[in-house]
Design a protein around this motif. Structure first.
Motif, PDB file in Angstrom:
ATOM      1  N   UNK A  93       0.839  -1.207   0.000  1.00  0.00           N
ATOM      2  CA  UNK A  93       0.000   0.000   0.000  1.00  0.00           C
ATOM      3  C   UNK A  93       0.870   1.251   0.000  1.00  0.00           C
ATOM      4  N   UNK A  94       1.916   1.259   0.815  1.00  0.00           N
ATOM      5  CA  UNK A  94       2.819   2.415   0.864  1.00  0.00           C
ATOM      6  C   UNK A  94       3.576   2.556  -0.456  1.00  0.00           C
ATOM      7  N   UNK A  95       3.948   1.425  -1.050  1.00  0.00           N
ATOM      8  CA  UNK A  95       4.708   1.446  -2.309  1.00  0.00           C
ATOM      9  C   UNK A  95       3.943   2.144  -3.427  1.00  0.00           C
ATOM     10  N   UNK A  96       2.611   2.112  -3.382  1.00  0.00           N
ATOM     11  CA  UNK A  96       1.809   2.768  -4.417  1.00  0.00           C
ATOM     12  C   UNK A  96       2.170   4.245  -4.578  1.00  0.00           C
ATOM     13  N   UNK A  97       2.517   4.882  -3.472  1.00  0.00           N
ATOM     14  CA  UNK A  97       2.722   6.331  -3.482  1.00  0.00           C
ATOM     15  C   UNK A  97       4.196   6.734  -3.535  1.00  0.00           C
ATOM     16  N   UNK A  98       5.088   5.741  -3.645  1.00  0.00           N
ATOM     17  CA  UNK A  98       6.532   6.024  -3.727  1.00  0.00           C
ATOM     18  C   UNK A  98       6.982   6.114  -5.180  1.00  0.00           C
ATOM     19  N   UNK A  99       6.157   6.676  -6.011  1.00  0.00           N
ATOM     20  CA  UNK A  99       6.433   6.825  -7.439  1.00  0.00           C
ATOM     21  C   UNK A  99       7.629   7.746  -7.662  1.00  0.00           C
ATOM     22  N   UNK A 100       8.624   7.329  -8.473  1.00  0.00           N
ATOM     23  CA  UNK A 100       9.770   8.195  -8.753  1.00  0.00           C
ATOM     24  C   UNK A 100       9.317   9.498  -9.418  1.00  0.00           C
ATOM     25  N   UNK A 101       9.471  10.604  -8.724  1.00  0.00           N
ATOM     26  CA  UNK A 101       8.900  11.871  -9.179  1.00  0.00           C
ATOM     27  C   UNK A 101       9.596  12.425 -10.414  1.00  0.00           C
ATOM     28  N   UNK A 102      10.888  12.206 -10.538  1.00  0.00           N
ATOM     29  CA  UNK A 102      11.653  12.809 -11.632  1.00  0.00           C
ATOM     30  C   UNK A 102      11.940  11.843 -12.764  1.00  0.00           C
TER      31      UNK A 102
ATOM     32  N   UNK B 260       9.040   5.159 -17.336  1.00  0.00           N
ATOM     33  CA  UNK B 260       9.448   4.555 -16.061  1.00  0.00           C
ATOM     34  C   UNK B 260       8.335   4.675 -15.036  1.00  0.00           C
ATOM     35  N   UNK B 261       7.681   5.843 -14.991  1.00  0.00           N
ATOM     36  CA  UNK B 261       6.575   6.028 -14.045  1.00  0.00           C
ATOM     37  C   UNK B 261       5.424   5.073 -14.349  1.00  0.00           C
ATOM     38  N   UNK B 262       5.114   4.889 -15.636  1.00  0.00           N
ATOM     39  CA  UNK B 262       4.031   3.989 -16.019  1.00  0.00           C
ATOM     40  C   UNK B 262       4.358   2.553 -15.609  1.00  0.00           C
ATOM     41  N   UNK B 263       5.595   2.141 -15.813  1.00  0.00           N
ATOM     42  CA  UNK B 263       6.011   0.784 -15.426  1.00  0.00           C
ATOM     43  C   UNK B 263       5.923   0.617 -13.912  1.00  0.00           C
ATOM     44  N   UNK B 264       6.370   1.636 -13.178  1.00  0.00           N
ATOM     45  CA  UNK B 264       6.327   1.573 -11.715  1.00  0.00           C
ATOM     46  C   UNK B 264       4.882   1.468 -11.217  1.00  0.00           C
TER      47      UNK B 264
END
Length: 465
Positions: free
Chosen positions: A107-116, A121-125
């Protein structure tokens, strides 16, 4: 014979076993915990991706679609695995224990998206973490949890009370998360770090509630027919499932309930921000819906006995439709939107309060109809409709919002605002209209007593030794 005439007869199948008040509360705590992540993934996470991380609504919708398709497959897989895996902790309780920590971490990992990172990469994450959380962990937790109730008792009256406790307590987790998250995050700066911190707090609390559920409940029921069904080929069990007409109706009801939940959960944040003028009104609408719903569910048992589950669900669907249609005449009035939310909460309460007891009835009907008892598979396959419905709806919302010119900015163009309004109002009307039609075709309440009597005479409800 109507529900009100149904009397649980003491028998060797465990129908005389009743659970304590503490055990019912303990079981309900499991759904309070499950609704923490459900509240995040059914609405708030989309708002986080689009309005905080500035990711395209169409991209998020596409990811949700493919994720939900995988999620639906995982439901059937977990149902089949449940039939094979035996633990000293039980068939459902064991999974509650095993998934407690993974549930919090993912659940926490959902919001640890690499911002930069790049959009790719964001879509894969997002795809990986969303599927890890919902497709794998949440399914492996929530599905066995849902199948636990008929394993705790075979007493029909007690089973109905267990599920009423579950659905009475279920909205509490959703309501707290929905009401508190945006106001707290806004006061913490509204950035990604705030989302991570608040999700971490929710996850720790959810872990404690899941452990309460595990230690406070006990599985007692294990029919000989269920044991025998576990040895049958998957194709035979699936064939038995789809020869059960009432299972198909519950499957479709779950699908359209998911359409409603996805439309309401995803669009309510945008509706609050762009139509009502403040995204924090999302929590107000959610509380206005859930508090009356909780109260109605608490008082459902005597009405179930008098009117039957199907009739209550049908009346609730019609009430919800009427409330949303009326909202179309004054869409930007906060007070009336709150009133509609309260009526919606009353209207949806019978389905939320009865659906899992209806699934237990469907298990017995299928056993009587086909001679094969596919208990875990009924509960798992029924949620497939919910996952597919949610995935398709999430994808459609993303595409429609993108086509309307939606950007996620504080001020939106009129076409995007109009799209939000139409989705929020008419999407819900459509979903509940279909549920009403399905309930008109559902007649198991009237047939059920005769079916159970016939099963008892044939010895189909014998306990496994």
């Amino acid at each position: 014979m109507a529900d009100k005439d149904r009397i649980a007869q003491p028998a060797e199948d465990g129908s005389n076993v009743k659970t304590s008040l503490f055990e019912k509360i303990s079981y309900g705590m499991g759904d309070v915990a499950c609704n923490v992540v459900f509240a995040l993934t059914s609405g708030l996470v989309t708002y986080f991706y689009t309005n905080v991380m500035s990711i395209s609504a169409a991209l998020i919708g596409s990811i949700m679609l493919f994720s939900r398709l995988f999620d639906g497959i995982s439901d059937v897989a977990i149902g089949l695995i449940m039939d094979k895996v035996h633990s000293r902790h039980g068939r459902g309780r064991a999974w509650v224990l095993w998934m407690t920590v993974p549930y919090a971490v993912t659940a926490v990992a959902l919001f640890c998206l690499p911002a930069n990172a790049t959009t790719t990469i964001q879509a894969i994450y997002i795809f990986i973490t969303y599927n890890l959380c919902t497709t794998v962990v949440y399914t492996a937790l929530n599905l066995p949890y849902g199948a636990m109730a008929p394993l705790m008792t075979r007493n029909e009256e007690d089973l109905a009370k267990i599920n009423v406790f579950r659905m009475f307590m279920s909205p509490i987790g959703n309501m707290i998360v929905s009401a508190m998250t945006l106001p707290i995050i806004n006061r913490m700066g509204g950035d990604q770090a705030a989302w991570i911190k608040i999700t971490l707090i929710y996850s720790v609390v959810a872990m404690g509630l899941l452990l309460w559920c595990f230690f406070g409940t006990k599985e007692r029921v294990n029919t000989q027919a269920a044991r025998e069904a576990e040895t049958l080929p998957v194709s035979v069990r699936l064939s038995a499932l789809f020869h059960n007409k009432y299972f198909v109706m519950i499957l479709l009801s779950s699908l359209f309930l998911a359409i409603y939940q996805t439309v309401n959960g995803t669009c309510a944040t945008w509706y609050s921000q762009y139509i009502l003028g403040n995204n924090e009104y999302y929590g107000v609408l959610n509380m206005a819906e859930n508090i009356p719903g909780i109260i109605v569910i608490m008082f459902l048992p005597p009405f179930i006995q008098r009117f039957g589950k199907r009739n209550l669900v049908l009346a609730g669907a019609v009430l919800t439709m009427a409330a949303h249609i009326s909202l179309a005449f004054v869409p930007a009035n906060l007070t009336y939107a709150v009133v509609v939310s309260a009526i919606r909460g009353i209207g949806k309460a019978p389905l939320f309060g009865c659906v899992f007891t209806m699934m237990a009835d469907v298990v017995n009907y299928g056993h009587w109809k086909t001679g094969i008892r596919v208990q875990a598979l009924v509960f798992s396959a029924a949620t497939v409709g919910q996952k597919f419905g949610g995935g398709i709806t999430g994808w459609a919302i993303g595409k429609l919002m993108d086509s309307s010119g939606f950007t996620g900015l504080v001020e939106e163009i009129p076409s995007a605002v109009s799209m939000v309004e139409n989705l929020y109002i008419w999407g819900s009307v459509f979903a509940w209209a279909v549920i009403a039609v399905l309930m008109l075709l559902y007649h198991l309440d009237q047939e059920y007593d005769g079916i159970i009597s016939d099963m008892e005479q044939k010895g189909l409800l014998k306990q496994a030794s």
